[in-house]
Design an enzyme around this catalytic site. Structure first.
Site, PDB file in Angstrom:
ATOM      1  N   LYS A 147       0.835  -1.196   0.000  1.00  0.00           N
ATOM      2  CA  LYS A 147       0.000   0.000   0.000  1.00  0.00           C
ATOM      3  C   LYS A 147       0.870   1.246   0.000  1.00  0.00           C
ATOM      4  CE  LYS A 147      -4.599  -0.818   1.891  1.00  0.00           C
ATOM      5  NZ  LYS A 147      -5.540  -0.481   2.979  1.00  0.00           N
ATOM      6  N   GLU A 191     -20.059  -7.560   8.666  1.00  0.00           N
ATOM      7  CA  GLU A 191     -21.091  -6.827   9.391  1.00  0.00           C
ATOM      8  C   GLU A 191     -22.109  -7.755  10.045  1.00  0.00           C
ATOM      9  OE1 GLU A 191     -19.495  -4.228   6.088  1.00  0.00           O
ATOM     10  OE2 GLU A 191     -20.253  -6.275   6.221  1.00  0.00           O
ATOM     11  N   ARG A 217     -26.168  -4.152   5.693  1.00  0.00           N
ATOM     12  CA  ARG A 217     -25.719  -5.503   5.362  1.00  0.00           C
ATOM     13  C   ARG A 217     -26.012  -6.488   6.502  1.00  0.00           C
ATOM     14  NH1 ARG A 217     -19.898  -5.222   2.546  1.00  0.00           N
ATOM     15  NH2 ARG A 217     -20.894  -6.518   0.989  1.00  0.00           N
TER      16      ARG A 217
END
Length: 607
Positions: free
Chosen positions: A278, A356, A384
């Site tokens: 990253k 979730e 969700r």
């Protein structure tokens, strides 16, 4: 200045380049990403990490005929640049400009609209099955990160794809591990070997021979699994039915192109594991990838604590008083303000990954054993876990507090991240109490109220800062179901919920209207509604939530139930998905500011 990038207006232009030119193109893309994101804000670490991968994908595959599906879409900026949108990068996430995510209406190269995690494999599999049904040789590729792979939907899709013969390539962009030079070189060599036609044909030929000798076939299968399991960490994906290749260096363009070229020739489900860094090429992002995951424009300013920070401080303060408090988040530690809590109370902090549904049922299990879990979650992501909210928490009337961040419109992130519906989908659930703070101090009070409530409770608050109200250190509870009369006026009463109280007060000052800070969406303060209805000619309800089924609908339902004739107008978000932009302008466009309130009132009396 004449650069390679200035001549790239489509992937077809890219495919005309010599492979030796691609590393220079990668550096030019890296410079453009850093410069543009510093001006517009957006996601920088994830995009810098996939530059070489994106180049290789468009170099090898015949896009847009071949379908690329980006998971989440945070990392799609390079893709946008290479697909004809380079000159629009200065409009990224700006009103009327490019979306921060792939969007089907924006480009034929954006094959699937995303924003939420872990949908890419399901979508790409659907595309692959459609191609198979049409006898179409085009390819479908899903690009998913190691974080997104933590979600159940990704594994559901993998399990299904591995049981089919559709030509699907899943690329796992793993940016959490690093490869040393020696291991990287061996991994790259193995990837080229294992993805090539010689290995594939030899493997299949051996199978045909050994299958005729059952004992030998069983020994060969076990030997292959054992040897390959030692060389590559792909046993799980092999068992799910994929041909696994990797891990390889995701910044080595030559290896990426060679490996994907080989995989392009293979039939059935393929899995390529790449490792990236990253923030690659930008030292601040490499050192602090989380900090540079999403950045604000260089000229942006903030004043006072945000609601997220108010929540984070409250969580730590309450945890010091109550050892039964547990904090749970689905992969949003920084975004939801749990950093300090995670440091101070690591044994009571759980980041469950992008899961979730699991986060809510985990909270339910903790509550069953007498703990007091707090689920910190964005409004858009709570969608969700709706079944778990109803089935696992509300039906059992468990003590779970939902701290719902990013409620309402969210500016530059647009409709995929807007919290437009939580009041509508929460208030129909029995046993729930629902609160919306008008300011930062009230947010702290409501969190305390919800935590001490015996049953499921929700506090929904917006992104960013409020009106700057000082936050008192005391942990004070509010009277449940009790609204606050903010201003006494005549003729018109504005019943405001949460973030709309300030705009309501501004409008009321101009026409001497009454303003009520409703505080509670459920239960409603029916006493004050009765009083207002009996003493005013018009009631305005206003909320930063969908009008349909929202807080205003609750007030209207009550008035109709008691057959009260008072006139009522409901103000809120319209029945449409609102595109990204500047938050204040978005509210104004929806009529949810002082001018909009006055316009609605004037229209009523002019009719």
């Amino acid at each position: 200045m004449d650069t390679i990038l200035t001549h790239i207006n489509s992937p077809e232009d890219l495919r005309q380049l010599d492979k030796k030119q691609l590393p220079q193109l990668a550096e030019e893309l890296r410079t453009l990403i850093i410069d543009s994101v510093q001006q517009t804000g957006g996601h920088i670490s994830s995009n810098l990490g996939v530059i070489e991968l994106t180049i290789a994908l468009h170099y090898v595959f015949d896009t847009p005929t071949d379908r690329l599906v980006w998971d989440v879409g945070h990392q799609s900026y390079v893709h946008k640049i290479l697909t004809g949108r380079r000159d629009q990068m200065n409009t990224m996430r700006q009103p009327g400009g490019l979306s921060g995510f792939p969007k089907r209406s924006e480009s034929e190269y954006d094959t699937f609209g995303v924003g939420h995690s872990s949908t890419s494999i399901s979508a790409a599999l659907g595309m692959a099955l459609a191609a198979q049904a049409n006898d179409d040789p085009r390819h479908a590729v899903a690009i998913i990160g190691d974080g997104a792979l933590t979600a159940g939907q990704a594994f559901e899709a993998l399990a299904h794809a591995g049981d089919l013969s559709a030509n699907l390539l899943v690329i796992l962009n793993d940016n959490e591990m690093s490869i040393s030079k020696n291991v990287g070189g061996m991994a790259n060599y193995l990837a080229k070997l294992l993805s090539g036609s010689f290995y594939a044909s030899a493997r299949e030929g051996s199978k045909r021979v050994l299958e005729k000798i059952p004992p030998a076939w069983e020994i060969a299968k076990r030997a292959e699994e054992h040897v390959k399991g030692m060389m590559v960490p792909g046993t799980l994906f092999e068992e799910m039915g994929f041909n696994y290749i990797g891990p390889i260096d995701g910044h080595d363009i030559d290896t990426l192109i060679a490996t994907m070229t080989n995989l392009k020739k293979r039939k059935g489900p393929q899995f390529l594991h790449i490792v990236t860094k990253k923030g690659k090429g930008y030292e601040p992002a490499e050192l602090h990838p989380c900090k540079y995951h999403g950045v604000s424009p260089a000229n942006s300013k903030s004043s006072g604590p945000t609601y997220t920070q108010v929540f984070g401080r409250w969580l730590c303060d309450m945890a010091r008083l109550d050892p039964d408090l547990f904090g749970i988040t689905p992969a949003m530690c920084e975004g939801s303000g749990l950093n300090r809590f995670a440091e101070d109370f690591p044994e009571r902090y759980f980041d469950v990954g992008i899961a979730e549904q699991h986060s809510v049922t985990l909270a339910a299990g903790l509550a069953c054993e007498g703990k007091k879990p707090v689920v910190a979650i964005y409004s858009t992501f709570l969608q969700r876990a709706y079944d778990q909210l109803i089935h696992d928490v509300a039906i059992q009337n468990l003590n779970v507090l939902f701290a719902i961040d990013r409620a309402g419109l969210v500016g530059a992130d647009g409709p995929t991240h807007a919290g437009s519906f939580d009041l509508s989908f929460l208030r129909c659930i029995p046993n729930m109490i629902i609160m919306a703070p008008a300011d930062e101090n009230e947010c702290r009070q409501m969190l305390t109220t919800g935590f001490r409530y015996n049953g499921p409770a929700a506090v929904r608050y917006p992104r960013g800062s409020g009106n700057g109200t000082p936050v008192e250190p005391a942990l004070t509870s509010l009277e449940i179901g009790k609204a606050q009369l903010k201003r006494q006026g005549k003729k018109v009463a504005i019943l405001a919920f949460g973030s709309m109280v300030t705009a309501a007060e501004q409008a009321a000052e101009q026409i001497n209207a009454t303003v009520v800070n409703m505080r509670f969406v459920k239960p409603l303060d029916t006493d004050i509604i009765n009083h207002i209805a009996n003493s005013h000619d018009l009631i305005i309800t206003i909320e930063e939530n969908a009008v349909m089924g929202g807080a205003g609908s609750a007030v209207n339902e009550y008035l109709r139930e008691i057959n009260h004739p008072v006139a009522i107008k409901l103000m809120g978000l319209p029945d449409t998905f609102i595109e990204h932009g500047v938050h204040s302008s978005m509210l104004s466009d929806c009529g949810l500011d002082a001018a909009g309130i006055l316009h609605t009132i004037n229209q009523h009396f002019a009719a």
